[in-house]
Design an enzyme around this catalytic site. Sequence first.
Site, PDB file in Angstrom:
ATOM      1  N   THR A  41     -63.641  81.321   4.517  1.00 25.68           N
ATOM      2  CA  THR A  41     -63.380  80.532   3.314  1.00 25.68           C
ATOM      3  C   THR A  41     -61.975  79.933   3.330  1.00 25.68           C
ATOM      4  O   THR A  41     -61.019  80.567   3.785  1.00 25.68           O
ATOM      5  CB  THR A  41     -63.558  81.432   2.077  1.00 25.68           C
ATOM      6  OG1 THR A  41     -64.906  81.863   2.023  1.00 25.68           O
ATOM      7  CG2 THR A  41     -63.197  80.711   0.796  1.00 25.68           C
ATOM      8  N   GLU A  42     -61.872  78.711   2.835  1.00 28.52           N
ATOM      9  CA  GLU A  42     -60.559  78.089   2.643  1.00 28.52           C
ATOM     10  C   GLU A  42     -60.433  77.701   1.176  1.00 28.52           C
ATOM     11  O   GLU A  42     -61.425  77.699   0.443  1.00 28.52           O
ATOM     12  CB  GLU A  42     -60.433  76.863   3.556  1.00 28.52           C
ATOM     13  CG  GLU A  42     -60.582  77.247   5.026  1.00 28.52           C
ATOM     14  CD  GLU A  42     -60.471  76.065   5.981  1.00 28.52           C
ATOM     15  OE1 GLU A  42     -60.345  74.920   5.504  1.00 28.52           O
ATOM     16  OE2 GLU A  42     -60.514  76.310   7.197  1.00 28.52           O
ATOM     17  N   GLY A  80     -65.301  76.639   0.108  1.00 27.30           N
ATOM     18  CA  GLY A  80     -65.876  77.943  -0.246  1.00 27.30           C
ATOM     19  C   GLY A  80     -67.368  77.925   0.015  1.00 27.30           C
ATOM     20  O   GLY A  80     -67.837  78.341   1.079  1.00 27.30           O
ATOM     21  N   GLY A 105     -68.195 100.562 -26.916  1.00 30.75           N
ATOM     22  CA  GLY A 105     -67.292 100.003 -27.918  1.00 30.75           C
ATOM     23  C   GLY A 105     -65.897  99.822 -27.355  1.00 30.75           C
ATOM     24  O   GLY A 105     -65.731  99.452 -26.181  1.00 30.75           O
ATOM     25  N   ALA A 142     -73.528  91.191   5.331  1.00 27.39           N
ATOM     26  CA  ALA A 142     -72.732  91.702   4.214  1.00 27.39           C
ATOM     27  C   ALA A 142     -73.497  91.584   2.902  1.00 27.39           C
ATOM     28  O   ALA A 142     -73.458  92.474   2.056  1.00 27.39           O
ATOM     29  CB  ALA A 142     -71.417  90.950   4.137  1.00 27.39           C
ATOM     30  N   CYS A 153     -73.141  86.710   9.797  1.00 23.61           N
ATOM     31  CA  CYS A 153     -72.306  87.835   9.351  1.00 23.61           C
ATOM     32  C   CYS A 153     -72.441  88.008   7.844  1.00 23.61           C
ATOM     33  O   CYS A 153     -72.581  89.122   7.332  1.00 23.61           O
ATOM     34  CB  CYS A 153     -70.834  87.596   9.678  1.00 23.61           C
ATOM     35  SG  CYS A 153     -70.513  87.272  11.413  1.00 23.61           S
ATOM     36  N   GLU A 211     -69.370  86.081  -1.081  1.00 22.35           N
ATOM     37  CA  GLU A 211     -70.509  86.188  -0.145  1.00 22.35           C
ATOM     38  C   GLU A 211     -71.675  85.333  -0.627  1.00 22.35           C
ATOM     39  O   GLU A 211     -72.821  85.768  -0.626  1.00 22.35           O
ATOM     40  CB  GLU A 211     -70.961  87.639  -0.008  1.00 22.35           C
ATOM     41  CG  GLU A 211     -69.849  88.633   0.177  1.00 22.35           C
ATOM     42  CD  GLU A 211     -69.331  88.686   1.584  1.00 22.35           C
ATOM     43  OE1 GLU A 211     -70.091  88.340   2.492  1.00 22.35           O
ATOM     44  OE2 GLU A 211     -68.162  89.060   1.761  1.00 22.35           O
TER      45      GLU A 211
END
Lengths: 256, 403
Positions: B151-152, B156, B358, B261, B257, B382
């Site tokens: 990711t940059e 994304g 609460g 994940a 990958c 992810e």
Amino acid sequence: MKIVVCVKQVPDPNTPGQLDPSTHRLRRDGEVVLDPGDEFGIEAGLQLAEAHGGDVTVVSMAPERGVDAIRKALAMGAASGVLISDPLLEGSDALSTARVLAAAISREGFDIVITATESTDGYSGVVPQMLAGLLGVPAVTFAKSLKYDGTTLRVLRQTETGHDRVETSLPVVVTVTSGINEPRYPSLRGIMGAKSKPFQTLTTSDLGLTDVGGAHAGETMVAVVAAEERQAGEIIEDDGTAAKRIVDFLAEKKVI
Amino acid sequence: MHPMVTTSPQSRKSVSTLPNFTDLYAVDELLGDDERLIRDTVRAFVRKRALPVIDEHFEAGTFPHELVDGIAQLGLLGMHLDGYGCAGASALAYGVACEELEAGDSGLRSFVSVQGSLAMFPIWAYGSEEQKQRYLPEMAAGRMIGCFGLTESDAGSDPASMQTRAHLDGDDWIISGSKMWITNGSIADVAVVWARTESGIRGFLIDKGTPGFTASDVHRKLSLRASVTSELHLDSVRVSAGQMLPEAQGLRAPLSCLNEARYGISWGALGAARACFESAVEYSKTRLVFGKPLAGYQLTQLKLAEMATRLVQGRLVTWRLSQLKDAGQAHPVQVSLAKRANVRLALDIAREARTILGANGITLEYPVIRHMTNLESVLTYEGTEEVHTLILGKAITGEDAFG
């Protein structure tokens, strides 16, 4: 070194236990786990085996589901397991249990037998000593540390006021206290390898025992009575004298 | 043990004991002996080692480094990979472990997910033999920590638009760019960085301390506070040709990958949900409102019934998905469905649990708000909920709604 560790599967101590009203026995149909007290014995056995060579055999007398307790011990690193499982054994008293364990352990052979000081369900705390008697070896109880130099086992034995230093040769039965060590968690690899380790299930006839089990129990649970509720504590309202009254109370109890 | 498989009239009689309220369909019984022992072991570890320290780490915004050794000794790092010091466990076992870790904290599960599925998996799947030998045993033992740089800041959901580039200079690669939202970034000994090259997107193993490679942490997070999130900076970083993953070609590799994940997340989210649900049930039984337990009110019971139902649904999804995965038949769309559905249900359960607690629900005295804010990250990392929706939409309709 041949190390035998006795283990037991008990109702999960984290859930409230229930007694069967007709038999006065603990109900065992809920979640069961390896007795947390036994993990210290397994760890002590593994540490001795790792330091001095040899291996650990776990022995348990239990219904068939007791295999789970043995499997956990194997996953922690024990080399082999023996389960004595027989419907005849239901309702065994402490002496029956000790005789069955002694018979199985004699078959295996041993240098050290390690047990917890007592189980986390029955709490009788007499099986280890009976076991030592039946095996004809000394019992060293309440060990809070074990050191072995190849010939002598040195034990710090927990007492109410401190500890005894005990030395013994092998073979011996040792009971270990909770806190003697930090039991390891079974590793994933250990868990996955546990099923391929040697494991045998024995019956009473395999051990040549006939007069054991509930039918031959020498002790009977006559009644189960709820513990008396404790008296409510004394509440001291602070009217300016509270500190002194608390100090007086503690002094009277010889705490200070 | 499997009450569902028999159909004799005898078996149709109703039973009197109900399974635990967090698992009303007894999905636990579908686990094998090994998986059950793995579950119990990780659960005990989390209860004894992680829960006592996690609140403080969350509050301080620090990663629980002291737990890494223990997690490694359990064998959880790269547990679903084979060889090179990894345990070779089933997908089901991996899922069970993820659930228990995330019942502790999403940050713990994130650590294990990133190490195993995002850093070790690409080396295992796409690395050279030399790379596998060098990195995997150290990473499985927890002596080397990994991170995953895809990711940059402006890339994304659309990783193909990445700006990080690598080009050859003699036999070496020169890599420049930056990566954002990188779990484990600044504590990593090796970063798996994906960069655009003349031959498409390729993966590189960049060791900590390589000149030009630095990491800085993202601060002021209000989620995953017990986890390290970093930005990676690559300023003409020079690595040898041997640091490129030879078998990883194109975006398919990093996406595979993520698929690993995401599978773990679909299980992990159930752990967070379960912890919130348990907390809400317990609280509702002891909290008195207008003179009777909160649990005795229909409004509360509706909330709890809904939570229990959704937990069952989530469990059945992950259990079936793990079965498919262990048979080598899990499609990425199925993984997307599970990730999307289970993170959403976990977040909904966490929020609903918060209302039952609460005001107490907003403090770290209870685990609920911690899980709730963590799950806000899990919802969008992810693959955001939206991206998984589009993946499902495309699979169902054949229409690509991404562009």
